[in-house]
Design a protein around this motif. Structure first.
Motif, PDB file in Angstrom:
ATOM      1  N   UNK A   1      46.385  59.509  20.332  1.00  0.00           N
ATOM      2  CA  UNK A   1      47.760  59.170  20.935  1.00  0.00           C
ATOM      3  C   UNK A   1      48.077  61.191  20.565  1.00  0.00           C
ATOM      4  N   UNK A   2      48.077  61.628  20.407  1.00  0.00           N
ATOM      5  CA  UNK A   2      47.955  63.478  20.832  1.00  0.00           C
ATOM      6  C   UNK A   2      47.090  63.946  21.680  1.00  0.00           C
ATOM      7  N   UNK A   3      48.048  64.424  22.152  1.00  0.00           N
ATOM      8  CA  UNK A   3      46.756  65.334  23.529  1.00  0.00           C
ATOM      9  C   UNK A   3      45.354  66.119  22.499  1.00  0.00           C
ATOM     10  N   UNK A   4      44.473  66.520  24.230  1.00  0.00           N
ATOM     11  CA  UNK A   4      43.564  67.296  23.374  1.00  0.00           C
ATOM     12  C   UNK A   4      42.746  67.817  24.509  1.00  0.00           C
ATOM     13  N   UNK A   5      41.894  68.308  24.626  1.00  0.00           N
ATOM     14  CA  UNK A   5      40.657  69.446  25.452  1.00  0.00           C
ATOM     15  C   UNK A   5      39.282  69.366  24.580  1.00  0.00           C
ATOM     16  N   UNK A   6      38.666  69.419  25.562  1.00  0.00           N
ATOM     17  CA  UNK A   6      37.027  69.445  24.968  1.00  0.00           C
ATOM     18  C   UNK A   6      36.112  70.375  26.508  1.00  0.00           C
ATOM     19  N   UNK A   7      35.327  70.634  26.384  1.00  0.00           N
ATOM     20  CA  UNK A   7      34.630  71.554  27.420  1.00  0.00           C
ATOM     21  C   UNK A   7      34.002  70.030  28.889  1.00  0.00           C
ATOM     22  N   UNK A   8      34.067  70.692  29.953  1.00  0.00           N
ATOM     23  CA  UNK A   8      34.677  70.369  31.083  1.00  0.00           C
ATOM     24  C   UNK A   8      33.352  69.256  30.917  1.00  0.00           C
ATOM     25  N   UNK A   9      32.511  69.134  31.327  1.00  0.00           N
ATOM     26  CA  UNK A   9      31.172  68.347  31.075  1.00  0.00           C
ATOM     27  C   UNK A   9      31.818  67.438  30.156  1.00  0.00           C
ATOM     28  N   UNK A  10      32.430  67.135  29.081  1.00  0.00           N
ATOM     29  CA  UNK A  10      32.028  66.423  28.145  1.00  0.00           C
ATOM     30  C   UNK A  10      33.388  65.679  27.436  1.00  0.00           C
ATOM     31  N   UNK A  11      34.706  66.293  28.793  1.00  0.00           N
ATOM     32  CA  UNK A  11      35.707  65.095  28.506  1.00  0.00           C
ATOM     33  C   UNK A  11      36.218  63.541  29.426  1.00  0.00           C
ATOM     34  N   UNK A  12      34.778  63.221  30.391  1.00  0.00           N
ATOM     35  CA  UNK A  12      35.006  61.962  30.286  1.00  0.00           C
ATOM     36  C   UNK A  12      34.238  61.137  29.144  1.00  0.00           C
ATOM     37  N   UNK A  13      32.903  61.643  28.536  1.00  0.00           N
ATOM     38  CA  UNK A  13      32.492  61.111  27.884  1.00  0.00           C
ATOM     39  C   UNK A  13      33.393  61.380  26.459  1.00  0.00           C
ATOM     40  N   UNK A  14      34.291  61.666  26.047  1.00  0.00           N
ATOM     41  CA  UNK A  14      35.372  61.968  24.599  1.00  0.00           C
ATOM     42  C   UNK A  14      35.855  61.031  25.622  1.00  0.00           C
TER      43      UNK A  14
END
Length: 319
Positions: A122-135
């Motif tokens: 329930x918080x905003x977060x980010x990661x490498x663009x290649x893995x955003x869908x996986x996250x």
């Protein structure tokens, strides 16, 4: 030592398959110097040899006890984060560190380790663009923002690909020590003190975007003229495009309208002048193109949630 200059204890948690640049960025940025009140310990699930990524390995002196000591815990990216969670002992140590009041900061795919703790739910977060869908798929309660370079949720912070770890570290420095210290560290790293724009600009696209460098030059041009009247028409003319095209492309590239970006640049310059000079609020308002002290106070409060005077006291208290 003023309150903002107290010693900060930093742990860099190296997991199996850790990416070298992700490990090196916080270790270098926060290494102990006379001008930098930080102490860094590199650790692993256990002391000893940790197999890294890209042909490197790490010999770490500390185990998870370093997380009991740290004020800030960095979790660098690691190999295959979408396949397996970190060991349960690591997850438990991260939760315990957070519960004790430590900040947790992930670089790139280190976000998966933080997500495994439930602290990103329930918080905003980010990661490498290649893995955003996986996250998103692995941790659906995490509000993944695909575009930004980093996300600060207070006690948990995440960043995109490896180089955005520099942006995250400089952001943390700005909060701990102020704009002047962050800018000094950026110069030492030969890095931009603040990169506007999100990671979407680095995702491969089938159509090239040739205006990116021109807009970068326009922003640099504007930063040297913040005390002057900067209008949308003037900025668009400097970029060599129509105001309508400039506005649309500027928002796509930075996430701000041109005039929002100019205002934030003026406030950043005001912050540095408040930290490093004894100039009055009225003088600083003129220096950054805001005209009057009242105008500076209005926008300073709106953007930063504090007043120029209180901000100055925060970074001069005890000196």
């Amino acid at each position: 030592m003023p309150a903002s200059r107290r010693l900060h204890r930093v742990a860099v948690l190296v997991l199996e398959g850790a990416k070298p640049l992700d490990v090196g960025i916080p270790a270098q940025v926060f290494t102990t110097r006379a001008s930098m009140p930080y102490e860094v310990r590199v650790c692993g699930a256990t002391p000893g040899l940790v197999t890294g990524g890209d042909g490197l390995a790490y010999h770490v002196a500390h185990g998870l006890d370093a997380l009991e000591w740290a004020d800030i815990v960095f979790v660098p990216g690691y190999r295959f984060p979408d396949r397996e969670d970190p060991p349960q002992a690591v997850v438990d140590a991260l939760v315990a560190a957070h519960d004790r009041g430590a900040r947790l900061a992930a670089i790139s795919t280190g976000a998966f380790a933080l997500a495994a703790t439930g602290l990103l739910d329930d918080r905003r977060a980010t990661t490498h663009w290649h893995y955003t869908r996986a996250l998103m798929a692995k941790h659906p309660r995490v509000q993944v923002d695909e575009n930004v370079l980093f996300v600060d949720e207070g006690s948990v912070l995440t960043s995109a690909g490896a180089a955005s770890g520099i942006d995250l570290c400089l952001h943390i420095l700005r909060g701990d020590l102020g704009v002047a210290a962050s800018n000094h560290a950026a110069r030492r790293l030969v890095a931009a003190p603040y990169r506007s724009g999100g990671q979407a600009q680095y995702v491969p696209r089938s159509v090239p975007e040739p205006l990116g460098e021109r807009f970068t030059a326009t922003r640099e041009w504007a930063l040297h003229r913040l005390d002057e009247a900067l209008t949308l028409d003037l900025l668009a003319r400097q970029a060599g495009v129509s105001p309508r095209t400039f506005s649309r492309r500027f928002v796509e590239e930075t996430g701000y309208t041109p005039m929002q970006w100019v205002m934030r640049a003026r406030i950043d310059l005001a912050r540095e002048l408040l930290e490093r000079s004894q100039r009055s609020v009225e003088q600083i308002a003129a220096d950054v193109g805001l005209g009057t002290g009242a105008n500076l106070r209005l926008h300073f409060q709106r953007i930063l949630g504090t007043t120029p005077s209180e901000y100055r006291r925060t970074f001069t208290r005890g000196e």
